[in-house]
Design a protein around this motif. Structure first.
Motif, PDB file in Angstrom:
ATOM      1  N   VAL A  99      28.635   3.147  32.242  1.00 39.83           N
ATOM      2  CA  VAL A  99      28.222   2.846  33.615  1.00 39.83           C
ATOM      3  C   VAL A  99      29.321   3.256  34.600  1.00 39.83           C
ATOM      4  O   VAL A  99      29.050   3.876  35.628  1.00 39.83           O
ATOM      5  N   ALA A 100      30.573   2.958  34.253  1.00 37.33           N
ATOM      6  CA  ALA A 100      31.681   3.321  35.139  1.00 37.33           C
ATOM      7  C   ALA A 100      31.742   4.840  35.310  1.00 37.33           C
ATOM      8  O   ALA A 100      31.908   5.353  36.419  1.00 37.33           O
ATOM      9  N   TYR A 101      31.554   5.569  34.204  1.00 44.19           N
ATOM     10  CA  TYR A 101      31.615   7.024  34.251  1.00 44.19           C
ATOM     11  C   TYR A 101      30.565   7.582  35.204  1.00 44.19           C
ATOM     12  O   TYR A 101      30.851   8.443  36.043  1.00 44.19           O
TER      13      TYR A 101
ATOM     14  N   VAL B  49      31.341   6.909  38.822  1.00 47.04           N
ATOM     15  CA  VAL B  49      32.334   7.856  39.336  1.00 47.04           C
ATOM     16  C   VAL B  49      31.664   9.190  39.667  1.00 47.04           C
ATOM     17  O   VAL B  49      31.878   9.774  40.732  1.00 47.04           O
ATOM     18  N   LEU B  50      30.814   9.658  38.747  1.00 47.35           N
ATOM     19  CA  LEU B  50      30.093  10.909  39.004  1.00 47.35           C
ATOM     20  C   LEU B  50      29.264  10.791  40.279  1.00 47.35           C
ATOM     21  O   LEU B  50      29.210  11.708  41.099  1.00 47.35           O
ATOM     22  N   ASP B  51      28.618   9.612  40.417  1.00 49.95           N
ATOM     23  CA  ASP B  51      27.763   9.378  41.578  1.00 49.95           C
ATOM     24  C   ASP B  51      28.590   9.415  42.860  1.00 49.95           C
ATOM     25  O   ASP B  51      28.237  10.076  43.842  1.00 49.95           O
ATOM     26  N   ALA B  52      29.751   8.749  42.819  1.00 45.99           N
ATOM     27  CA  ALA B  52      30.620   8.707  43.998  1.00 45.99           C
ATOM     28  C   ALA B  52      31.086  10.114  44.357  1.00 45.99           C
ATOM     29  O   ALA B  52      31.263  10.450  45.531  1.00 45.99           O
ATOM     30  N   GLY B  53      31.272  10.953  43.342  1.00 40.76           N
ATOM     31  CA  GLY B  53      31.698  12.325  43.595  1.00 40.76           C
ATOM     32  C   GLY B  53      30.557  13.233  44.013  1.00 40.76           C
ATOM     33  O   GLY B  53      30.763  14.414  44.279  1.00 40.76           O
TER      34      GLY B  53
ATOM     35  N   THR C 214      21.904  13.973  40.841  1.00 39.01           N
ATOM     36  CA  THR C 214      20.795  14.394  41.688  1.00 39.01           C
ATOM     37  C   THR C 214      20.199  13.232  42.468  1.00 39.01           C
ATOM     38  O   THR C 214      19.401  13.433  43.364  1.00 39.01           O
ATOM     39  N   ALA C 215      20.532  11.994  42.100  1.00 41.33           N
ATOM     40  CA  ALA C 215      20.082  10.825  42.861  1.00 41.33           C
ATOM     41  C   ALA C 215      21.108   9.717  42.664  1.00 41.33           C
ATOM     42  O   ALA C 215      22.028   9.862  41.854  1.00 41.33           O
ATOM     43  N   ASP C 216      20.944   8.612  43.405  1.00 45.38           N
ATOM     44  CA  ASP C 216      21.931   7.546  43.331  1.00 45.38           C
ATOM     45  C   ASP C 216      21.878   6.824  41.988  1.00 45.38           C
ATOM     46  O   ASP C 216      20.815   6.433  41.522  1.00 45.38           O
ATOM     47  N   TYR C 217      23.047   6.661  41.374  1.00 43.65           N
ATOM     48  CA  TYR C 217      23.169   5.855  40.162  1.00 43.65           C
ATOM     49  C   TYR C 217      23.781   4.524  40.597  1.00 43.65           C
ATOM     50  O   TYR C 217      24.994   4.351  40.577  1.00 43.65           O
TER      51      TYR C 217
ATOM     52  N   ILE D 226      22.102  10.465  32.247  1.00 43.12           N
ATOM     53  CA  ILE D 226      21.939  11.862  31.833  1.00 43.12           C
ATOM     54  C   ILE D 226      20.812  12.515  32.617  1.00 43.12           C
ATOM     55  O   ILE D 226      20.911  13.670  33.031  1.00 43.12           O
ATOM     56  N   LEU D 227      19.750  11.736  32.852  1.00 42.43           N
ATOM     57  CA  LEU D 227      18.596  12.267  33.577  1.00 42.43           C
ATOM     58  C   LEU D 227      18.999  12.758  34.967  1.00 42.43           C
ATOM     59  O   LEU D 227      18.473  13.746  35.478  1.00 42.43           O
ATOM     60  N   LEU D 228      19.955  12.043  35.588  1.00 41.20           N
ATOM     61  CA  LEU D 228      20.388  12.419  36.943  1.00 41.20           C
ATOM     62  C   LEU D 228      21.447  13.509  36.927  1.00 41.20           C
ATOM     63  O   LEU D 228      21.701  14.149  37.941  1.00 41.20           O
TER      64      LEU D 228
END
Lengths: 338, 355
Positions: free
Chosen positions: B34-36, B39-43, B47-50, B313-315
């Protein structure tokens, strides 16, 4: 019980030798296999009575061609199951091999090389399973469930979200058509018979073959008896992988010039079904290649029989399920009685 | 000096805890995953908000997965190579029965659900009878019934799916609702989580951890000869494990019909089917394939890990490449977990998923 043949043969005197061999080697044909022959005969007779065209070459040749890939992979699976293992990743492995060799054919690679590529890739995938199972000391069903997903991923990646189109007819030597037959016998079936016969002889009459049974019977005892258990187990999965590679070529040859992502799907269960119907014990230590070939033929006869009778094709699965219950149930009854 | 030593000892103890206690390991992995993705989301790589809303919505996928994982827990616990390959086929067949009685005959919903669960239990009982009383290896018996049920599900309605209005309206089960009292402060939760998954988790937990039956199940799974000499009803206990697994599969059938808004004859067996992911979840959750070892919490945490990993992974991929990478992740995680089990067994002399 079935593993001491070699020691006895090596040390026994001339007088004691013959009876000892007869006692230690299982009969060339078990009751299970005789029953299978009988059941297949009954199915064929019933089908022949219903549709007289069934016993013609035009109808039997495709039946034998369709049996070939399941029976071929089943030979490897038999060895794996005899060692007490199982391989549920053959469906995924078939997909990887099929899509790779199909793409190779489209790219203009000669068909002999494409077959070689498929077999080598299959062997590699089998070796991955074998290494993880033999040296990782993990239960085979867990590892192969895992690698099944990995192989599916690899296969789908190679497919790249589209079908492989315009496959040249290079594999027709394994196919249903005129090019796939010699004297009316389909090559795919012939190759399966040869591989099956070789495996049958190897498992039954060589020390190396008997080691597989010893491992399935009791791996610890086998190790203490000096058998290289891990190497044997690796070999069993490697063999299955190589045969998967060849079986994938058969699958391509049976299809059209287009290969889609469904190739190989569900084949692992079909192969396991053929093996257990053939009387190989899932607990390991007991089984024969002859039974597997008959099991595959039975499954395919039922499948094409259902279609020829004009029933819904999915009904054949019901009969396959019943065949498994009856075949293994009969085996259980016989074991309990003896 | 002393403080350094205790520090080291604490580190070793922690490592041992994470490696040998499957629940601790899964909890760590969930946090990492979840943390990973956060971080990807913040960067901005997704493709959508995690976020927590997405994590909560993704839980709808956990409902069938965790329930079938618990079904596998029961049969694998029962030992002697216990496994159930037929759960997906039971979902298909029971789902078609549900479609007929609820969608076509117009039975009330509760009656249809009860009947579907009973049909599931009956189908599971067939497995249980074959395995416990006749002595079939579980893999064989459930392989056979996998084929049989799959075929019957298709033949029952001549391969036609049922999606009459009552069935379509069931789709509301997948909608998210606000929980009472604390609902303001947390994301909305899929309804199926509360109506199906939570009761199943609680009942299965009570069954295996708080009843005589549960202790018997662990006993026969650990050593069924010893259990027989101790006077336990080995066959009956094992038979019930398969029956309960069928019952849970019957409930999953209702969930699946609602999710698709249609009773599909191939619902539980398309693609990879439902049995493989369920067994994967159970094994990942620390259930030992040899029987007698495994906990409900492990299965639930393994489901959360897989569901949230898959959702991320889907996002992370555009198009349907994500679905393929989910296969990769599932396979890699399973192989990793299995190898870890082997490693910890050798290193610490314990089974990785000890209870």
């Amino acid at each position: 019980v079935s593993t001491g043949a070699d020691e006895v043969r090596g040390t026994g005197g001339a007088a004691g030798r013959q009876p000892a061999r007869r006692r230690l080697l299982p009969a060339a044909m078990t009751g299970q296999e005789l029953v299978l022959v009988g059941v297949i005969a009954v199915i064929w007779v019933v089908l022949a009575l219903r549709t007289p065209a069934f016993l013609s070459a035009d109808s039997l040749q495709p039946l034998l061609v369709a049996t070939a890939p399941i029976a071929l992979v089943g030979v490897g699976m038999t060895v794996v199951i005899i060692t007490g293992g199982i391989d549920v990743s053959v469906g995924g492995a078939l997909m990887v091999c099929a899509v790779l060799s199909a793409k190779a054919l489209v790219a203009g690679v000669p068909s002999a090389l494409a077959v070689l590529l498929s077999v080598l890739v299959g062997g590699l995938l089998g070796a991955v399973n074998g290494l993880l199972i033999a040296y990782g000391r993990v239960h085979a069903i867990i590892i192969t469930f895992g690698t099944a997903n990995l192989f599916l991923f690899a296969g789908l990646q190679i497919f790249d979200s589209q079908t492989v189109n315009g496959i040249p007819p290079g594999f027709d030597v394994f196919g249903r058509g005129e090019a796939g037959r010699t004297l009316g016998v389909p090559h795919a079936f012939l190759i399966t018979l040869v591989v099956g016969a070789a495996a049958w002889w190897y498992l039954r009459h060589t020390a190396g073959g008997r080691h597989f049974y010893a491992i399935g019977g009791n791996p610890d005892a086998a190790r203490l008896a000096g058998i290289r258990v891990r190497r044997r187990i690796l070999l069993a999965y490697l063999l299955t992988g190589l045969l998967v590679g060849l079986g994938a070529c058969f699958l391509i040859a049976q299809g059209t010039s287009t290969l889609d992502q469904s190739v190989g799907s569900g084949k692992e269960l079909a192969v396991i079904a053929a093996v257990v119907i053939g009387g190989t014990s899932i607990m390991g230590g007991r089984g024969s290649v002859l039974g597997t070939l008959l099991g595959a033929l039975l499954v395919q006869s039922v499948t094409s029989g259902v279609t020829q009778l004009g029933w819904r094709s999915q009904l054949s699965d019901l009969f396959v399920g019943l065949a498994i219950i009856v075949a293994v149930g009969a085996d259980l009854l016989r074991l309990r009685r003896s | 000096m002393t403080s350094l030593n205790t520090h080291e000892a604490r580190g070793a103890r922690l490592r041992r805890l994470v490696l040998t206690n499957r629940i601790a390991l899964l909890a760590v992995l969930i946090v990492l995953v979840v943390a990973y993705f956060f971080v990807l989301d913040a960067g901005g790589y997704l493709t959508a908000d995690y976020d927590f809303d997405y994590l909560s919505a993704a839980l709808i996928n956990a409902v069938p997965l965790a329930m079938l994982g618990l079904a596998e827990l029961l049969v694998i616990l029962s030992g002697r190579g216990g496994i159930d390959l037929s759960v997906g086929s039971i979902v298909s067949l029971a789902g078609m029965v549900f479609g007929v009685v609820y969608g076509q005959w117009g039975w009330p919903l509760w009656a249809a659900i009860v009947l579907t669960a009973l049909v599931g239990a009956l189908l599971g009982a067939v497995n249980g009878f074959l395995v416990a009383y006749v002595g079939f290896p579980a893999l064989i018996a459930t392989l056979a019934t996998f084929y049989g049920y799959k075929s019957l599900a298709i033949v029952l309605t001549d391969a036609n799916p049922i999606s009459t209005p009552p069935i379509q309206n069931l789709f509301s089960i997948t909608r998210s609702v606000e929980l009472p009292v604390i609902g303001r402060d947390i994301p909305n939760v899929p309804l199926g989580l509360i109506t199906f998954l939570l009761p199943t988790v609680v009942v299965v937990w009570l069954l295996v951890a708080r009843t005589t039956y549960g202790r018997r199940l662990y006993a026969i799974g650990t050593n069924d000869v010893a259990a027989r000499w101790a006077g336990l009803p080995v066959r009956g206990t094992r038979f019930k494990a398969y029956t309960y697994a069928g019952l849970i599969s019957g409930l999953v059938a209702v969930v699946t019909v609602a999710q698709f808004a249609s009773a599909r004859p191939d619902a539980g067996v398309t693609g990879n089917g439902m049995a493989l992911p369920a067994i994967t979840i159970a094994v990942l959750g620390g259930v030992a394939i040899t029987g007698g070892i495994g906990r409900v919490a492990g299965v639930v945490l393994a489901t959360l890990l897989v569901v949230w990993l898959n959702a991320g992974i889907l996002l992370a991929f555009v198009g349907n490449a994500g679905a393929q990478y989910q296969l990769l992740a599932l396979g890699a995680v399973l192989v990793f977990a299995a190898l870890l089990n082997g490693l910890t067994t050798r290193r610490y002399g314990l089974q990785g998923g000890s209870r």
